[in-house]
Structures are given as structure tokens and as C-alpha cells.
Design a protein around this motif. Structure first.
Motif, mmCIF file in Angstrom:
data_model
loop_
_atom_site.group_PDB
_atom_site.id
_atom_site.type_symbol
_atom_site.label_atom_id
_atom_site.label_comp_id
_atom_site.label_asym_id
_atom_site.label_seq_id
_atom_site.Cartn_x
_atom_site.Cartn_y
_atom_site.Cartn_z
ATOM 1 N N GLN A 571 0.840 -1.192 0.000
ATOM 2 C CA GLN A 571 0.000 0.000 0.000
ATOM 3 C C GLN A 571 0.881 1.250 0.000
ATOM 4 O OE1 GLN A 571 -3.583 0.125 -0.151
ATOM 5 N NE2 GLN A 571 -2.992 -1.925 -0.851
ATOM 6 N N THR A 573 0.735 5.704 -0.395
ATOM 7 C CA THR A 573 -0.135 6.864 -0.208
ATOM 8 C C THR A 573 0.228 7.954 -1.187
ATOM 9 O OG1 THR A 573 -0.322 6.353 2.143
ATOM 10 C CG2 THR A 573 -0.945 8.582 1.449
ATOM 11 N N ARG A 574 -0.788 8.454 -1.890
ATOM 12 C CA ARG A 574 -0.573 9.565 -2.817
ATOM 13 C C ARG A 574 -0.467 10.876 -2.043
ATOM 14 N NH1 ARG A 574 -4.835 6.631 -5.296
ATOM 15 N NH2 ARG A 574 -4.176 5.528 -7.192
ATOM 16 N N ASP A 576 -2.384 13.366 -2.179
ATOM 17 C CA ASP A 576 -3.685 13.837 -1.694
ATOM 18 C C ASP A 576 -4.233 12.985 -0.551
ATOM 19 O OD1 ASP A 576 -4.435 11.493 -2.920
ATOM 20 O OD2 ASP A 576 -5.647 12.428 -4.493
ATOM 21 N N GLY A 577 -3.453 11.992 -0.104
ATOM 22 C CA GLY A 577 -3.868 11.170 1.027
ATOM 23 C C GLY A 577 -4.549 9.876 0.647
ATOM 24 N N THR A 578 -4.920 9.697 -0.604
ATOM 25 C CA THR A 578 -5.521 8.434 -1.022
ATOM 26 C C THR A 578 -4.446 7.358 -1.160
ATOM 27 O OG1 THR A 578 -5.321 9.030 -3.365
ATOM 28 C CG2 THR A 578 -7.363 9.639 -2.246
ATOM 29 N N THR A 579 -4.872 6.104 -1.083
ATOM 30 C CA THR A 579 -3.919 4.997 -1.154
ATOM 31 C C THR A 579 -4.169 4.154 -2.400
ATOM 32 O OG1 THR A 579 -5.344 3.544 0.153
ATOM 33 C CG2 THR A 579 -3.730 4.892 1.347
ATOM 34 N N TYR A 580 -3.169 3.389 -2.760
ATOM 35 C CA TYR A 580 -3.289 2.467 -3.888
ATOM 36 C C TYR A 580 -2.319 1.307 -3.661
ATOM 37 C CZ TYR A 580 1.147 4.214 -5.754
ATOM 38 O OH TYR A 580 2.463 4.558 -5.912
#
Length: 661
Positions: A571, A573-574, A576-580
């Protein structure tokens, strides 16, 4: 016409079956008459140094010992050598060939015997050796023509664990001239420096005027049969003492004439003038398109380049260049393995074509390291060198350069023993005390740990605080041992002076999962405690990076998955706080000496494409979610704070600003 000439040369031999004579130490000497023979063989690839074939005239008669020098004979000169009998289980009896003698030992024996008898003894030249070995033949072996009889074979295979066999002399059939053990038993030191053949006809050649390696001939009890051929060439660092190498001697009436020596050719390309490059630090995040540093388009055409290219090391240089090295081979166990180099010259965007960097002839060369010591203005090169094939029983050698890696000092032993613990890992560093630390694998296997070697006198002498046993250690969380958990370890010094290392395999279970192992030492590497990290394990075809950055933080570069077929990813974190979920090579940064790793980033700029990672990686897809899936990593950080990361074929360039962005 050519066939007629060869027939003429064959019948021009004056064969020797003359009287044999015992000297004062009981050594049987055989008369060898002058003659003419075809030296070398038509060869290519790993045997290219046997070519071109050329006519050699042996113009003077000489005597040669019918056998290799035995323990009893050598120990009349050097009684202290008896302590080396039975080392590793070899050469215990009086009439076994002497081993664990270096080139100078053999020369000193000849000088001692010369003074004792009032005669002139020396080592045979390479030409004299091959002349006697062939004994009038033109076939690969002087005995058995194209195949050696089984009774000559001992451990003629790639041997990981040397298996003791009798080295008794005169136990097999001699060649046509009455000379024993020229195919196998022990390798034999020759007088010459190693160098390339030339096609011109020669009379009593004695090799090169200068060199780095002394010729050895004949192969040993641990040499595969194809390297026992009459024309096969090997060499060793003159100071090397191995369980495979002994010698025989010749008696001559005249000293070699100086004119019989030829000089090494002078390189056509001069060395650029030394200059100090001015590095400019940028405040902007930088990630540059990966470059291929390992150009394989001339594989098979370059005399020293093979199809498997892997295991890099790299450093920045004070003139602004980058230097990368790696091994090139057909088989990782092979004797053909050669260390090649490429250079990214300052201001250029393409790496130079591969060039020969380091090669001890006919020896396996697994494991390399480069490190530029800015305080001393010295580039260090460390390398493993085997006495046969495989990468188990390596010695460790060191070279230095003070002219941006264009010329190097002669190789010297950092550890002369061919043993476990000398398989060099890219990742040398300097401690706050000014000590050099060189990590090495403790084992040739896929797991079993790593060790360190330390020099407290700028590389002059080295010692290892580690204790290696023959048993495979078990690494448990909270346990303690004398070596680092995991092979191919990355090692750093923490701010408090302790050492920390991350490794491959030897994974530690925490909860229901296994994690990459971390090893900590509070006593300079004498003992280590083992802990699970938060990072996934890596395995075959992968090697991590752990180093301290110029900015003070710790950098880990590793891979999200040990397998490219069963990928779970990590995992990320981008901004902007989103994860992928990302897959492949990533960087992690710690600002508190490895306690936490708040920065984790996939090493890709997000562009869609396909790249070739070389080595065991091959082609892979890269985009915002996928990065390089495996590779052996090496890294250096130049004074402009650019991080230069090398996989098995690719060169990545980015800075801390990009990692933080």
C-alpha cells in the motif's frame, strides 16, 4: 599448402626419450631436445586467449622434472611448510605434490636448488611447458587424444566442497616423452606473466615484461576436463596460495635472454586529465528517465562479454563521471566470468560500451563493490576471486584508483584464504570513526546470512568480527548470533555507532506473516540480534539497498514481492492522502535511524512503457502502479544529492525532494 606445412612441423619435432637423471633431492630430470611446435589452439569465447595459434621454436635443450615437486622435496628447502600438510584434507604424504605455494615460493625453491647443486634451475616458461605437455601431439590432450582416460580423472567437475583425493605423483601413464601429471593432479606455476598471444613466429619466448598475473598450466584435481587440454591457459595473482597449485622445474644451461621478453602494448586512448567537477544542488524534485548502463548489443562480439550480465556495483567520481561494473558470464559457476565496466561521462546521456574491468584468467569472479572515499580521494574496488569455478571458496582482493577509475593498483589480497565469507556485496561504506566496512555473503546458498569485513587503516589490512560455522544458522526474532540474517545484506552505521543490516531470505515471522529480517549489532559486528521489519521479504533474483543519504536519512530500496507470479503488492499513499496498491521496486525513507519509515514510494514516474531490466528480470511493464519487479541493486549518491540507483541493467536518477513530493 597449409596441411603440408603442419605435417612438416609435426615431423620437425626431435622427440626425446633420453637418459633420465636424479638430482640431489631425488627429483628425476628428463632431457628435452630442441624442436618446433604449434602453440595455442583455434579458440573463441572463454578460451579465446589460446588464440591465435603460432609457431614456437625451442632452440636450446633443457631438462624438466618428470613429476611435480613433492612435499618431501620442497620441505628440504622449507621445513615449515610441513604445517600446511592436511590443510583442507589435501596433500598429506611425502610423495604427494606440494600445494599452498605461491609464485615466489616456487622461484625461491629454484634458487635454493641452483645454489645447492651449482646448476641453473627455474620454472618452465609457458612455451616450454606446452611444448613438453604436447610431446609432439596436435590433439587436445597428449594422452588419449580427444578424451582423457578415466584413470586420469579425480574431481574433474565444478566442486563446491573440495573433496580430498590423493595427489601422489607418477600414479598414471606418462606422455610420450616420459613426463607425468601434465593433465590434472595440480596446476603448475610457469615463469611468465600472463598476456595475449600474437601470431608471429617466436623463438624461446618468455612472455611479457610486466603483468598482473603469473601463468599456471595443466589444471588440477578440481578442474573440469575441458580445462585440462594441453593449450588451456590459466593464471593467478602471484601471491595466491591454493590447494590446487604446485609446480615442476626445469634445468637449463643458459639464462633467458632479455630480448625474449615482449612488452605490453601501450593503450591507444590516453587518460583524460584529472579535474574536479562542480556539483550543483537543486531544490526541485527530480526523477529522470531511466538509462540503460549495460549495453548488450555487442554480446558475443566483445572478447570479454557473455550473455548473462548481472550483479552491479557503482560509484560517483570526482570528475563528475559515474562508473558501473558487473559480472558477465555464461554460467554463474563458470571460470569465464569477467568483470566489465561502463562509464557515464559528465554531461552525457548515454553510457559507454562495456569494457574489460577486472579478470583473473580462468577464475570465477563473483561479487564486486565500488566506493569513492572523498576524504582520501581514492576509489576502492573489492572483488571475489575463486581458485577454480563456483563462487563458494572465494578470496577477497582490493584495488585502488586515484585517477577517476582509469587506472588501478595491482590486486592485493584483503583476505587471501579461499573460504566462505568473501562473496563481496556492493555496499562498502565508511564509518564515523573512519573505518571501511565491506559486507559479504557468509554462504553461497540462497539463505544463511552475511558478514562484514572491517579495515581501520584505509584498506591496508582487513579483519572480520564474524564467526562462520558450517551449520546453517537459524534466525529467530529476539535471537542472537554472530552473523547478519539474510544474504546480500545492506549495512549502515546508526547515529549511536551501532550497526544495522537488512537481508534477503532468512525471514522472520511476526504474527501470521513473514517479514524481511533486520540485524542490529552494538559491538562492531561481533554479535547481532534479529528483528522483524515492517517490509515484505525478497528472494531469488533480488538484492536490496540500505544506505545513509547525504541529507542524513536512511534509504531502503527493495521490492514489494519476492515472486513475480504471486504478487500481493504494497500500500502506497498519494500526495492527496488516497492509497493504492503498487507492485515492484520501491524506496522507503527513515529519519529516526530505522525506527519508523514514514516515506514509501514506488520508483516510477508513472509513464506507461516497457523496459528491459537485464539479468534475471528481462522485460517488464512500468506505469503508475508497476515498477521493476526484481533485480540486483546498487546505489551511489553524488554531491549534488542525486541518488543513482542501478538494477541489473538500468540506471535510475532521482533525489530526496522527489521521494518526499
Amino acid at each position: 599448402m597449409k596441411k603440408l606445412i603442419l605435417i612438416y612441423y609435426l615431423f620437425a619435432f626431435v622427440l626425446t626419450v633420453n637418459a633420465q637423471q636424479l638430482n640431489s633431492i631425488g627429483l628425476e630430470m628428463v632431457d628435452i631436445k630442441p624442436g618446433r611446435f604449434l602453440m595455442g589452439d583455434y579458440a573463441y569465447g572463454e578460451n579465446k586467449d589460446e588464440s591465435p595459434t603460432h609457431i614456437v621454436n625451442i632452440s636450446r635443450p633443457f631438462k624438466i622434472s618428470s613429476t611435480e615437486i613433492s612435499n618431501a622435496q620442497y620441505e628440504q628447502f622449507d621445513p615449515a611448510h610441513r604445517q600446511l600438510r592436511r590443510k583442507n584434507g589435501f596433500s598429506t604424504e611425502d610423495d604427494e605434490a606440494v600445494i599452498y605455494v605461491n609464485y615466489q615460493d616456487a622461484v625461491n625453491f629454484c634458487e635454493w636448488l641452483s645454489e645447492k647443486e651449482g646448476k641453473q634451475y627455474r620454472l618452465p616458461t609457458e612455451a616450454e611447458w606446452e611444448y613438453v605437455c604436447k610431446a609432439g601431439t596436435l590433439t587436445p590432450y597428449a594422452i588419449g587424444d580427444r578424451v582423457l582416460p578415466k584413470e586420469y580423472l579425480k574431481n574433474q567437475d565444478i566442486i563446491w566442497e573440495p573433496k580430498p583425493v590423493s595427489l601422489k605423483v607418477k600414479q598414471t601413464k606418462p606422455n610420450a616423452w616420459g613426463i607425468y601429471d601434465m593433465h590434472g593432479n595440480v596446476e603448475e606455476w610457469c615463469l611468465d606473466w600472463y598476456g595475449k598471444y600474437t601470431v608471429s613466429e617466436k623463438t624461446d619466448p618468455a612472455g611479457y615484461e610486466k603483468g598482473l598475473y603469473r601463468i599456471t598450466r595443466g589444471g588440477s584435481h578440481g578442474t573440469p576436463v575441458r580445462y585440462l587440454r594441453s593449450s588451456n591457459r590459466s593464471a593467478l595473482i602471484p601471491e595466491d596460495k591454493t590447494l590446487y597449485t604446485g609446480f615442476r622445474i626445469v634445468e637449463v644451461t643458459e639464462k633467458l635472454k632479455p630480448a625474449s621478453f615482449i612488452s605490453e602494448p601501450i593503450p591507444k586512448n590516453g587518460i583524460p586529465k584529472a579535474s574536479i567537477f562542480k556539483w550543483n544542488v537543486t531544490d526541485k524534485p527530480v526523477f529522470m528517465e531511466p538509462l540503460t548502463y549495460l549495453h548488450t548489443n555487442n554480446a558475443g562480439k566483445n572478447d570479454f562479454m557473455y550473455h548473462h550480465n548481472h550483479c552491479p556495483a557503482a560509484t560517483w567520481l570526482p570528475n563528475g563521471d559515474l562508473l558501473a561494473i558487473w559480472f558477465s558470464t555464461e554460467d554463474e559457476k563458470g571460470r569465464e566470468m569477467t568483470i566489465l565496466s561502463s562509464r557515464l561521462k559528465v554531461g552525457e546521456q548515454k553510457w559507454t560500451d562495456p569494457e574489460l574491468f577486472f579478470k583473473v584468467p580462468d577464475r570465477n569472479m563473483t561479487g564486486s563493490s565500488l566506493f569513492y572515499d572523498q576524504q582520501r580521494n581514492v576509489v576502492y574496488h573489492m572483488n571475489g576471486v575463486e581458485a577454480t569455478g563456483t563462487w563458494q571458496n572465494l578470496a577477497m582482493v582490493k584495488r585502488e584508483s586515484k585517477d577517476n577509475g582509469y587506472t588501478w593498483s595491482k590486486p592485493e589480497f584483503a583476505n587471501p584464504e579461499h573460504e566462505l565469507g568473501n562473496q563481496v556485496i556492493a555496499g562498502m561504506f565508511k564509518t564515523k570513526e573512519g573505518w571501511l566496512v565491506q559486507p559479504c555473503d557468509a554462504t553461497p546458498k540462497v539463505r544463511g546470512g552475511s558478514v562484514i569485513h572491517i579495515s581501520k587503516d584505509n584498506g591496508k589490512t582487513w579483519s572480520s568480527p564474524s564467526v562462520i560455522s558450517n551449520q546453517i544458522p537459524v534466525f529467530k526474532q529476539g535471537g542472537e548470533g554472530t552473523i547478519i540474517a539474510g544474504i546480500h545484506a545492506g549495512v549502515v552505521q546508526l547515529q549511536n555507532g551501532d550497526l544495522m543490516a537488512f537481508g534477503r531470505d532468512d525471514n522472520i515471522k511476526a504474527g501470521n506473516n513473514y517479514y524481511m529480517p533486520m540485524s542490529l549489532s552494538k559491538n562492531g559486528g561481533q554479535t547481532w540480534t534479529y528483528h522483524a521489519t515492517e517490509f515484505p521479504p525478497i528472494s531469488s533474483g533480488q538484492r536490496l539497498i540500505l544506505r545513509r543519504l547525504n541529507e542524513g536519512a536512511l534509504l531502503l530500496v527493495s521490492f514489494t514481492d519476492a515472486s513475480v507470479t504471486d504478487r500481493k503488492g504494497m500500500q502506497f499513499t498519494r500526495k492527496d492522502g488516497t492509497t493504492y496498491t503498487g507492485y515492484g521496486m520501491y524506496a522507503a525513507v527513515s529519519f529516526d535511524d530505522g525506527k519508523t519509515w514514514p516515506v514509501k514510494k514506488l520508483i516510477t514516474d508513472g509513464k506507461e512503457g516497457f523496459l528491459n531490466g537485464g539479468g534475471f528480470t528481462g522485460y517488464f511493464k512500468i506505469n503508475a502502479q508497476y515498477a521493476e519487479p526484481k533485480g540486483y541493486l546498487a546505489a551511489t549518491q553524488s554531491p549534488d544529492n542525486m541518488i543513482h540507483l542501478f538494477s541489473s541493467a538500468l540506471h535510475y536518477r532521482f533525489n530526496m525532494k522527489w521521494l518526499m513530493d
